[in-house]
Write an enzyme that holds these catalytic residues in place. Sequence first.
Site, mmCIF file in Angstrom:
data_model
loop_
_atom_site.group_PDB
_atom_site.id
_atom_site.type_symbol
_atom_site.label_atom_id
_atom_site.label_comp_id
_atom_site.label_asym_id
_atom_site.label_seq_id
_atom_site.Cartn_x
_atom_site.Cartn_y
_atom_site.Cartn_z
ATOM 1 N N GLY A 242 12.420 -0.492 -7.043
ATOM 2 C CA GLY A 242 11.466 0.462 -7.629
ATOM 3 C C GLY A 242 11.564 1.809 -6.931
ATOM 4 N N GLN B 80 7.039 7.054 -7.420
ATOM 5 C CA GLN B 80 6.389 8.074 -6.576
ATOM 6 C C GLN B 80 6.688 7.856 -5.085
ATOM 7 O OE1 GLN B 80 2.096 8.016 -6.531
ATOM 8 N NE2 GLN B 80 1.962 10.120 -5.758
ATOM 9 N N ASP C 109 16.497 0.522 -9.228
ATOM 10 C CA ASP C 109 15.405 0.639 -10.205
ATOM 11 C C ASP C 109 15.928 0.138 -11.541
ATOM 12 O OD1 ASP C 109 13.101 1.705 -11.808
ATOM 13 O OD2 ASP C 109 12.634 2.726 -9.930
ATOM 14 N N ASP D 242 16.548 -5.128 -12.143
ATOM 15 C CA ASP D 242 15.223 -5.523 -12.620
ATOM 16 C C ASP D 242 14.666 -6.515 -11.594
ATOM 17 O OD1 ASP D 242 13.024 -6.694 -13.817
ATOM 18 O OD2 ASP D 242 13.954 -6.841 -15.799
ATOM 19 N N TYR E 291 -4.502 -5.415 -11.748
ATOM 20 C CA TYR E 291 -3.714 -4.852 -10.635
ATOM 21 C C TYR E 291 -4.299 -5.295 -9.295
ATOM 22 C CZ TYR E 291 -1.909 -1.031 -7.620
ATOM 23 O OH TYR E 291 -1.329 -0.288 -6.625
#
Length: 332
Positions: free
Chosen positions: A28, A32, A54, A70, A160
């Site tokens: 990932g 950010q 990613d 993935d 989450y």
Amino acid sequence: MKNIHKLVYLSIQKKYMSSSTEKILIIGAGGQIGVELTENLSHIYGSNNIIPSDLKDAGIFKNNSFEVLDALDKTNLFNVVKKHNITQVYHLAALLSATGEQNPMFAWKLNMESLFHVLDLAKEKHIKQIYWPSSIAVFGPTTPQKNTPQYTVMEPSTIYGISKQAGERWCEWYFNKFGVDVRSIRYPGLIGWKSAPGGGTTDYAVHIFHQALKTKSYECFLSEDTALPMMHMEDAIRATIELMQAPADKIKIRGAYNLGGISFSPKQIAEEIKKHIPDFTITYKPDFRQAIADSWPKSINDTEACQHWGWKANYDLLKLVENMLENLKGKV
Ligand code: NAD
Ligand code: AKB
């Protein structure tokens, strides 16, 4: 190397700079946190030792060997780990709070299954160390909201938050059962100028700077007095690397550490921005993210992180606003 003075790595102890025994996979990496983490780890360990990955190659990592990966694909994850002789994994891929509420079953699948894949790699001794981020979203409406302690009531109300809370427990369980060296931080909302946020409730505190510089106005999706724990990205990256480099006997919490930074509301950050851009205006139009924000702490007590591995935040609100405006000026 133009922005070299801005890199967190300079504040990391020199003894680690020569370390090249680690081969680090970042899952990932295009998000950010991943973009800045890849940059900082590359300066510490050398670009050839950092493998960002990613779902797609967006072409942002010019100096690293990038892998399309993935996090749900266990076989490919294993192959990438073997191909590069990976020793550490920073597993950042997840759906965040706002996008998670819109796709709850997939959020649960991605956030949990991918964590198991990485934990199993360490259990089976293919890798030595894991970093996996938790969040202030592990807390919920029944948690004391001010100066929220490390150990308290935790009844998260978002998928989450539920996935992060469950993830913390699994990390601790893998440590206790199998000795997996997994480390974690409950990040607050992170604010940086180098990368865009990806679907969280705290994202307003990044968007506000872009809009202040572009249009001198911002419509906020949270109400004016919604205080939340926040942190400059530079502090968060430094905390992450310091935690990962701390001797194992200093890490006494294998769920995740509370990390304190700054606490402010949209009104307070807008007032600070106005000191630099006097005609900046803010309006408020709360949406579904208001309920999420209302369920989270307003400020965090991070005594354990300070005592165990010496954590200390650098940025206050004044310094954060100055830094964001200075770095985004001319770029948005
Ligand atoms: P982000 O949304 O910006 O980035 C996530 C990245 O993961 C994206 O580049 C995305 O393409 C990638 N990704 C999604 N699904 C994937 C998959 N199946 N396989 C591989 N990659 C996939 O998120 P971020 O803000 O960088 O957050 C990273 C981690 O830190 C997350 O676990 C998040 O929960 C945690 N966190 C972030 C914050 C914050 O304020 N940014 C706060 C607390 C915790
Ligand atoms: C979000 O808002 O979802 C994230 C977080 C605090 O975990 N920034």
